[in-house]
Design a protein around this motif. Structure first.
Motif: not given
Length: 357
Positions: A22-46
Motif C-alpha cells: 500500500n501507499f498513502h496519498v494526501g494533500g490539500k484542495v484550494i481555490d486557484s484564485n483566492s488560494r483558500q482551502s476548500l472544505q467538503g471537496a470530494s476526492v476519490f479514485c475513479q
C-alpha cells in the motif's frame, strides 16, 4: 519514455514474488484564485470504492494499493480536476490540488442554444441504457435512479446523439452490489459508424446487504471478473495470461487474417518500463480469446453466432502503446478501442480497480 528491454525470464520472476503493498496519498484542495482551502471537496479514485472529503482545512488522506489511479477532485461551482497518480508519484502525500471556478464553455453555450430533444428520456432512454449500462444479464438488474438529470441532443447534420448530465448520475447495480455515482461529461453515439464514446468520473460504493445478498454479489462479481478487460490487463502484467485462460492473435490490418501470438512477451510488442509497469503495443488489432467462460446467449443471438460457441472473443485496437500498472489500471485509456465481447460488456459488468476475487 525510455524503454528497458529485458529478457522474458527477468520479467517473470520479480513480478511473481512481488507482494501487494500500500501507499498513502494526501494533500490539500484550494481555490486557484483566492488560494483558500476548500472544505467538503470530494476526492476519490475513479473506478474504485476509495474516496473521501476534505476537512475544515481542505486536507485529505487515503490509503491505496500499489498501482495506478486517476485521482478526481470535485466541488460544487468548480471545474472537476483529474490527475494520474501511482505509488511513485513525487510528493504523493503532500499534493496541492487547485480547483478553478466554473465558467460556461463555448460548447455549453452552443448546447443551450440548440434544440434539445423534447421528452429525451422517453425517446432515447432505453437506447442510452443499452449502450451505456449494457444488455447483459447483470445490466438488466441495473437502474438509473435519477434519469431526469440526463439531457438529450440529436444532430441531424452529424447524425449523432449526445447526452449530458446536469448533476451526478446515480446507478444502482443490484447484480454486483454497487451504487455508482457517475459524473457524466458526455455520451456520444455516432450512428454512421456505430461508435459509442463517453467520458466521465465513476465512483463505486458498496451497497448495504444481507448475508444472502452478499454471497450472491460475491459470486456475480467473481463471474464478471472472469474474462474481463480488468483481469486481462492484470494477467498480462504479471505473466499469467495462459493460466487465466487468454490466448492472443494478431489481426493483419491489410488482410484481416488472425495469426496466433506464441510469445506475448516478445520485445517487439511488450517491454518493462520503470517502476514495475508494462508497456504494450501491437502492429495491428489484437484478438483476445478467452476459453474459461462461454458468451451469454443474448450476445450470441444479437451477433447471429452459433449458440454452442464455447469461447469469448474480443478485439483490442490500440492507437498508441499503453502502459499497464500492477492493479490493472492502464493509460492512456482514450487510445484503446474495445470490440467484440468486451464491447458488449458495459457499465453493468464493470468492476472497480480495487476489486480482487
Amino acid at each position: 519514455m525510455q524503454k528497458l528491454w529485458l529478457p522474458v525470464l527477468a520479467f517473470l520472476l520479480p513480478l511473481a514474488i512481488c507482494a501487494q503493498k500500500n501507499f498513502h496519498v494526501g494533500g490539500k484542495v484550494i481555490d486557484s484564485n483566492s488560494r483558500q482551502s476548500l472544505q467538503g471537496a470530494s476526492v476519490f479514485c475513479q473506478n474504485t470504492t476509495i474516496g473521501t472529503v476534505t476537512d475544515s482545512s481542505g486536507n485529505f488522506h487515503m490509503t491505496l494499493s500499489n498501482g495506478g489511479y486517476d485521482l478526481v477532485v470535485s466541488f460544487t461551482g468548480y471545474e472537476t480536476q483529474s490527475i494520474r497518480i501511482n505509488n511513485v508519484t513525487p510528493d504523493i502525500s503532500n499534493l496541492i490540488l487547485e480547483l478553478k471556478p466554473k465558467e460556461k464553455s463555448l460548447e455549453e453555450v452552443s448546447i443551450v442554444a440548440s434544440n434539445e430533444v423534447k421528452d429525451g428520456w422517453t425517446k432515447y432512454g432505453q437506447f442510452f441504457f443499452d449502450n451505456f449500462i449494457g444488455r447483459t444479464l447483470n445490466s438488466k438488474l441495473c437502474s438509473i435512479q435519477n434519469p431526469e438529470t440526463l439531457h438529450f441532443f440529436f444532430s441531424k447534420k452529424k447524425n449523432r446523439l449526445k447526452v449530458i448530465a446536469k448533476d451526478e448520475m446515480i446507478i444502482v447495480n443490484k447484480a454486483l452490489g454497487y451504487r455508482i455515482r457517475y459524473q457524466l461529461d458526455s455520451f456520444i453515439y455516432e450512428y454512421s459508424g456505430d461508435k459509442t464514446l463517453y467520458t466521465g468520473y465513476p465512483f463505486f460504493e458498496e451497497m448495504q446487504s444481507t448475508a444472502d445478498s452478499l454471497d450472491g454479489w460475491r459470486y456475480n462479481r467473481a463471474m464478471a471478473y472472469k474474462g474481463s478487460l480488468l483481469q486481462f490487463m492484470r494477467a498480462y502484467h504479471d505473466s499469467t495470461l495462459n493460466k487465466a485462460g487468454f490466448k492472443l492473435e494478431i489481426i493483419n490490418d491489410n488482410t484481416d487474417k488472425a495469426s496466433p501470438i506464441y510469445n506475448p512477451y516478445d520485445t517487439s510488442m511488450f517491454s518493462i518500463v520503470e517502476n514495475n509497469k508494462a508497456e504494450l503495443f501491437f502492429p495491428g488489432k489484437l484478438r483476445v480469446v478467452y476459453s474459461k467462460e462461454k458468451p451469454e446467449t443474448a450476445y450470441l443471438q444479437a451477433n447471429r453466432m452459433p449458440l454452442q460457441t464455447p469461447i469469448q472473443i474480443s478485439i483490442l485496437d490500440l492507437n498508441e502503446s499503453i502502459i499497464i500498472e500492477e492493479n490493472g489500471y492502464y493509460f492512456d485509456q482514450k487510445d484503446i478501442l474495445t470490440l467484440g465481447y468486451w464491447g458488449w460488456e458495459k457499465m453493468g459488468d464493470f468492476l472497480p480497480y480495487d476489486y480482487y476475487p
